[in-house]
Motif scaffolding. Structure first.
Motif, short mmCIF file in Angstrom:
data_model
loop_
_atom_site.label_atom_id
_atom_site.label_comp_id
_atom_site.label_asym_id
_atom_site.label_seq_id
_atom_site.Cartn_x
_atom_site.Cartn_y
_atom_site.Cartn_z
N LEU A 57 42.46 38.21 27.38
CA LEU A 57 43.64 37.62 28.17
C LEU A 57 44.02 38.66 29.28
O LEU A 57 44.38 37.94 30.28
CB LEU A 57 44.91 37.56 27.18
CG LEU A 57 46.15 36.84 27.63
CD1 LEU A 57 45.68 35.41 28.06
CD2 LEU A 57 47.20 36.98 26.57
N ALA A 58 43.88 40.15 29.31
CA ALA A 58 44.40 40.86 30.07
C ALA A 58 43.51 40.83 31.12
O ALA A 58 43.75 40.96 32.27
CB ALA A 58 44.44 42.33 29.53
N LEU A 59 42.21 40.84 30.72
CA LEU A 59 41.20 40.53 32.21
C LEU A 59 41.60 39.30 32.91
O LEU A 59 41.29 39.37 34.01
CB LEU A 59 39.74 40.63 31.39
CG LEU A 59 39.38 41.86 30.84
CD1 LEU A 59 38.03 41.65 30.08
CD2 LEU A 59 39.02 42.96 31.93
N ALA A 60 41.82 38.19 32.22
CA ALA A 60 41.59 36.83 32.89
C ALA A 60 43.03 36.92 33.71
O ALA A 60 42.94 36.53 34.92
CB ALA A 60 42.01 35.65 31.90
N ARG A 61 44.11 37.52 33.21
CA ARG A 61 45.27 37.51 33.91
C ARG A 61 45.26 38.40 35.44
O ARG A 61 45.96 38.49 36.22
CB ARG A 61 46.51 38.06 33.15
CG ARG A 61 46.97 37.03 32.32
CD ARG A 61 48.14 37.41 31.19
NE ARG A 61 48.69 36.25 30.64
CZ ARG A 61 49.65 36.33 29.75
NH1 ARG A 61 50.20 37.50 29.29
NH2 ARG A 61 50.05 35.29 28.90
N ALA A 62 44.36 39.58 35.08
CA ALA A 62 44.12 40.51 36.28
C ALA A 62 43.01 39.91 37.26
O ALA A 62 42.72 40.53 37.98
CB ALA A 62 43.75 41.87 35.76
N GLY A 63 42.53 38.71 36.86
CA GLY A 63 41.58 38.06 37.67
C GLY A 63 40.08 38.17 37.53
O GLY A 63 39.29 38.00 38.25
N GLN A 64 39.94 38.83 36.36
CA GLN A 64 38.55 39.28 36.23
C GLN A 64 38.19 38.34 35.24
O GLN A 64 37.74 38.44 33.81
CB GLN A 64 38.55 40.84 35.24
CG GLN A 64 39.01 41.79 36.20
CD GLN A 64 38.85 43.24 35.66
OE1 GLN A 64 37.92 43.47 34.75
NE2 GLN A 64 39.87 43.98 35.87
#
Length: 214
Positions: A163-170
């Protein structure tokens, strides 16, 4: 409108003061008036004369609003009881008040007592993300990876790190974490449905070359 009144009033006062106190000669009066008008033009260009004034409020902490839904998801996927729960509850309480730095420090204290607790490392990653306004700092990256290393089969570290990666655009990195988790999630569960929906959005954005997050 108030901004214009104040600006013209100050300009008029300055011109009168120059006439009465500065005793500028008659030949310089037109130049002085032109200079004041030029200043008003600059104010109109760079300023916001029509915008109402409002006092600024300074927050105690730079962290954003506490995400209650995210905390509930963490509790559902990870801790409910055990030694980590008391630290996480205390940390959540501080985060609700906007004290994101203190929330992370509480978990650091918990990790000194239980350095191999995956839930505490996961909570630390989430707390550092909240403190950094969504930015995955090196500390948050380390915390998530420690949670994954301690509990590689657990759903919570993969879910929240993804989730953190997705929200950061990764997006691709998030998909790589979520795809195996979605495949192993119980059929008909809310987590499985959510992950599959997020993965479908990621696939669509990757195919379109869109950097937006799900």
């Amino acid at each position: 409108m108030t901004g214009w009144v104040i600006a013209f009033g100050l300009a008029a006062l300055a011109f009168v003061a120059l006439l009465l106190i500065g005793r500028i000669p008659r030949s310089a009066r037109e130049i002085t008036a032109a200079a004041l008008l030029l200043g008003l033009a600059g104010y109109a260009w760079q300023g916001h004369p029509g915008q109402a004034g409002a006092p600024r409020q300074v927050a105690d902490d730079k962290g954003g609003k506490f995400d209650e839904k995210l905390a509930e998801q963490r509790r559902g996927l990870a801790e409910r009881y055990g030694p980590a729960a008391q630290w996480l509850i205390l940390s959540d309480g501080l985060a609700r008040r906007g004290k994101t730095k203190e929330a992370a420090n509480v978990l650091l204290s918990g990790l000194r007592d239980s350095p191999d607790d995956a839930n505490l490392w996961l909570g630390m990653g989430n707390a550092l993300i909240a403190h950094g306004d969504g930015v995955i700092s090196p500390g948050a990256e380390f915390a998530y990876r420690r949670a994954l290393a301690i509990d590689p089969a657990g759903p919570a570290p993969r879910y929240f790190y993804g989730l953190a990666l997705a929200r950061a655009g990764q997006l691709q990195a998030a998909r790589d974490l979520w795809a195996p988790l979605a495949a192993s999630a119980p059929a008909g569960s809310q987590v499985k449905a959510e992950l599959e929906a997020n993965i479908a959005r990621i696939d669509a954005m990757l195919a379109a070359g869109n950097p937006a997050t799900p």
